[in-house]
Design a protein around this motif. Structure first.
Motif, PDB file in Angstrom:
ATOM      1  N   UNK A  70      -2.012   0.438  -0.743  1.00 45.97           N
ATOM      2  CA  UNK A  70      -3.024   1.462  -1.047  1.00 45.97           C
ATOM      3  C   UNK A  70      -4.267   1.286  -0.190  1.00 45.97           C
ATOM      4  N   UNK A  71      -4.653   0.032   0.044  1.00 44.72           N
ATOM      5  CA  UNK A  71      -5.839  -0.231   0.853  1.00 44.72           C
ATOM      6  C   UNK A  71      -5.650   0.229   2.295  1.00 44.72           C
ATOM      7  N   UNK A  72      -4.508  -0.127   2.886  1.00 45.47           N
ATOM      8  CA  UNK A  72      -4.244   0.261   4.275  1.00 45.47           C
ATOM      9  C   UNK A  72      -4.103   1.775   4.395  1.00 45.47           C
ATOM     10  N   UNK A  73      -3.373   2.386   3.468  1.00 50.14           N
ATOM     11  CA  UNK A  73      -3.174   3.828   3.530  1.00 50.14           C
ATOM     12  C   UNK A  73      -4.469   4.590   3.257  1.00 50.14           C
ATOM     13  N   UNK A  74      -5.338   4.013   2.437  1.00 42.83           N
ATOM     14  CA  UNK A  74      -6.640   4.632   2.208  1.00 42.83           C
ATOM     15  C   UNK A  74      -7.465   4.676   3.483  1.00 42.83           C
ATOM     16  N   UNK A 108      10.542  -0.492  -4.075  1.00 43.04           N
ATOM     17  CA  UNK A 108      10.419  -0.858  -5.489  1.00 43.04           C
ATOM     18  C   UNK A 108       9.135  -0.416  -6.167  1.00 43.04           C
ATOM     19  N   UNK A 109       8.118  -0.068  -5.387  1.00 43.11           N
ATOM     20  CA  UNK A 109       6.830   0.293  -5.993  1.00 43.11           C
ATOM     21  C   UNK A 109       6.766   1.787  -6.298  1.00 43.11           C
ATOM     22  N   UNK A 110       5.870   2.130  -7.207  1.00 43.19           N
ATOM     23  CA  UNK A 110       5.730   3.516  -7.633  1.00 43.19           C
ATOM     24  C   UNK A 110       4.999   4.348  -6.582  1.00 43.19           C
ATOM     25  N   UNK A 111       5.664   5.403  -6.111  1.00 48.53           N
ATOM     26  CA  UNK A 111       5.025   6.332  -5.183  1.00 48.53           C
ATOM     27  C   UNK A 111       3.880   7.057  -5.891  1.00 48.53           C
ATOM     28  N   UNK A 151       0.082   7.096  -4.498  1.00 47.50           N
ATOM     29  CA  UNK A 151      -0.607   8.360  -4.278  1.00 47.50           C
ATOM     30  C   UNK A 151      -1.894   8.473  -5.071  1.00 47.50           C
ATOM     31  N   UNK A 152      -1.889   7.931  -6.294  1.00 43.71           N
ATOM     32  CA  UNK A 152      -3.069   8.023  -7.159  1.00 43.71           C
ATOM     33  C   UNK A 152      -4.258   7.259  -6.602  1.00 43.71           C
ATOM     34  N   UNK A 153      -3.995   6.299  -5.719  1.00 44.59           N
ATOM     35  CA  UNK A 153      -5.085   5.518  -5.112  1.00 44.59           C
ATOM     36  C   UNK A 153      -5.720   6.239  -3.925  1.00 44.59           C
ATOM     37  N   UNK A 154      -5.095   7.331  -3.483  1.00 44.32           N
ATOM     38  CA  UNK A 154      -5.581   8.035  -2.299  1.00 44.32           C
ATOM     39  C   UNK A 154      -6.264   9.346  -2.686  1.00 44.32           C
ATOM     40  N   UNK A 201       6.378  11.568  -5.774  1.00 43.79           N
ATOM     41  CA  UNK A 201       5.540  11.071  -6.844  1.00 43.79           C
ATOM     42  C   UNK A 201       5.120  12.218  -7.750  1.00 43.79           C
ATOM     43  N   UNK A 202       4.386  11.895  -8.785  1.00 40.73           N
ATOM     44  CA  UNK A 202       3.967  12.911  -9.754  1.00 40.73           C
ATOM     45  C   UNK A 202       3.177  14.038  -9.095  1.00 40.73           C
TER      46      UNK A 202
END
Length: 510
Positions: free
Chosen positions: A102-106, A124-127, A131-134, A160-161
């Motif tokens: 999330x940090x890098x993609x942000x 394995x991680x939730x998309x 996405x919610x972190x961005x 993702x949602x």
């Protein structure tokens, strides 16, 4: 539904094996590709690896000099994230840590145009959580390649949602343009493949823990009778037990300790010992220059039978009748409602229905010997058998002689419920049915994923159609009764198909 244009810049973050593989896929499709890694040494190693791959292809005549020069010229090593600003699609392939991703993609999101797509290759991680972190979660999706990315066809397009349908459509079309096999799924633990595949490992580990047979024998049954490319134990050794155990534990924890996904103490013990498989030199099998691979336990030669009677409908095992005739055996057929038995010189033998042979005898069923499901009874080279402790004297030898007369190697296992292939297929199909029931993916995409992602010989739901959902449900019910565990509960959709008799696939099975 339009794919990204070859003129669009693709960016890949992470120059490891997966990231470098994804770069090659995009380069092969004609894109310029910017590759970034926070570690300059890792970036240099990734670029060198990609170049070496293309050099090998050139030396083998798989590509010509012009293609080699063109592809390497379109690879753009990126010194900073700012060098990715013009990308239409950024694919992240870094460490499996939500905070780091999330940090890098942000950071990169702030540099990109508003219509750029951000994709994560997480397995394995939730998309949804990423996405919610961005700031633009609608532009975020999963683009899950399988290793090695240039060779394996499957790509899971994970919504993702908040993922925009248009973004998922663009990624699907782009994957097709890249000559991949895309499937759509929702962001849930394990997506399709890593979730549906858990029983392949889990049931083999359970059988080994129950001392049903050796790892080599179980693997031989899965390969030579089940049609799987590799047995479960040799595949776990190839993947690495640290990786395979971690994925199982991740899915188990993410689904709130559902017993279907319970990790095995046998595998944990290997991880604790550092016996990780091929990469460490020891797993379920030894590796190395002088390693001696254990052999499966094959039954010795037994006498050829003379009197074969088929009572009732053998269902999926019906090809055995013609095989017997082709082998020169006299075969008689008798009608019997609700019965499906092979009488071999007076010995009753039946396809497993999830009960042990001993349980069948206790229930008043005459079959003291049971045989396993097979991918192809006509073409397969092996069959698995088990006999009850109380079976009549010589019953196992008589059944062995029959299958040997058909040209099969006979692999004998202990009298465990469901044997090897039947219980594995029932659990795979049941898991696939739950994936469809819960809206994670369609039946077609689920089977397509398992055939193309892990080389299954047949999609689990196509296999359920062949065997019959009612048979699968019966096997699960008998396994649940034998073990007394929720692990073997039937998926609601499997039970529905068992009752209504409808196939999972209305067209050609995958």
């Amino acid at each position: 539904m339009n794919a990204l244009s070859p003129q669009d810049l693709i960016a890949v973050i992470g120059a490891g094996a997966m990231g470098s593989g994804i770069v090659q896929v995009a380069l092969n499709a004609g894109h310029r590709v910017a590759l970034y890694d926070a570690a300059p040494a890792a970036l240099a190693k990734g670029v060198a690896s990609i170049d070496a791959t293309y050099r090998r292809l050139l030396e083998k005549g798989k590509i010509d000099a012009a293609t080699h020069a063109d592809r390497t010229a379109r690879l753009l090593p990126a010194a900073t994230l700012a060098d990715l600003a013009d990308a239409a699609l950024v694919i992240e392939a870094i460490v499996e840590n939500l905070d780091i991703k999330a940090s890098v993609l942000g950071e990169v999101e702030a540099l990109l145009g508003e219509h750029a797509i951000i994709a994560t290759n997480t397995s394995s991680l939730s998309v949804t959580a990423i996405g919610a972190r961005l700031k633009r979660p609608a532009q975020v999706a999963g683009l899950h390649f399988f290793n090695p990315a240039p060779l394996l066809p499957l790509v899971e397009i994970v919504s993702g949602k908040a993922t925009s349908p248009e973004v998922a459509d663009t990624l699907f079309a782009t994957a097709l343009a890249w000559k991949k096999t895309p499937v759509r799924c929702a962001s849930t633990p394990g997506f399709i493949v890593n979730r549906v595949a858990r029983p392949f490992y889990g049931e083999a580990l359970r059988l080994l823990a129950d001392r049903a047979a050796s790892a080599a024998t179980i693997d031989a049954i899965l390969r030579d009778a089940g049609g799987f490319r590799m047995g479960a134990f040799e595949l776990m050794d190839l993947i690495g037990h640290d990786v395979n155990y971690a994925v199982t534990k991740s899915v188990y924890d993410a689904l709130y300790q559902d017993p279907r996904y319970k990790p095995s103490l046998l595998q944990k013990d290997l991880v604790d010992a550092g016996w990780l498989g091929r990469k460490s030199g020891q797993g379920f099998y030894p590796y190395g220059e002088n390693a001696v691979r254990p052999e499966p336990a094959v039954a010795p030669d037994a006498p050829r039978p003379s009197n074969i009677i088929i009572e009732g409908d053998l269902g999926v095992a019906a090809p055995l009748a013609q095989l017997a005739r082709d082998a020169g055996l006299e075969v008689a057929v008798t009608e019997a409602a609700g019965r499906a038995l092979l009488w071999i010189d007076g010995v009753a033998v039946a396809l497993t229905d999830g009960r042990s042979a001993l349980r069948r005898l206790a229930d008043g069923d005459p079959a003291g010997v049971v045989f396993d499901l097979a991918f192809d009874y006509a073409g397969g080279s092996a069959i698995a058998l088990a006999a009850a402790d109380l079976a009549q004297s010589g019953a196992l030898q008589t059944a062995t002689g029959f299958f040997q007369a058909l040209g099969k190697r006979v692999l004998v296992v202990e009298d465990v419920p469901g044997l090897v292939i039947m219980r594995t297929v029932a659990m795979l199909a049941n898991e696939a049915a739950d994936v469809v029931q819960q809206g994670v993916a369609s039946a077609g995409d689920t089977d397509l994923a398992m055939v193309n992602g892990v080389n299954y010989p047949r999609g689990p739901l196509a296999w359920a159609d062949l065997v019959g959902a009612a048979t699968v449900q019966r096997v699960l019910a008998n396994l649940a009764a034998a073990y007394g565990e929720d692990r073997y509960r039937s998926a609601p959709l499997m039970l529905r198909h068992a009752l209504n008799g409808r196939p999972f696939h209305t067209g050609e099975p995958v």
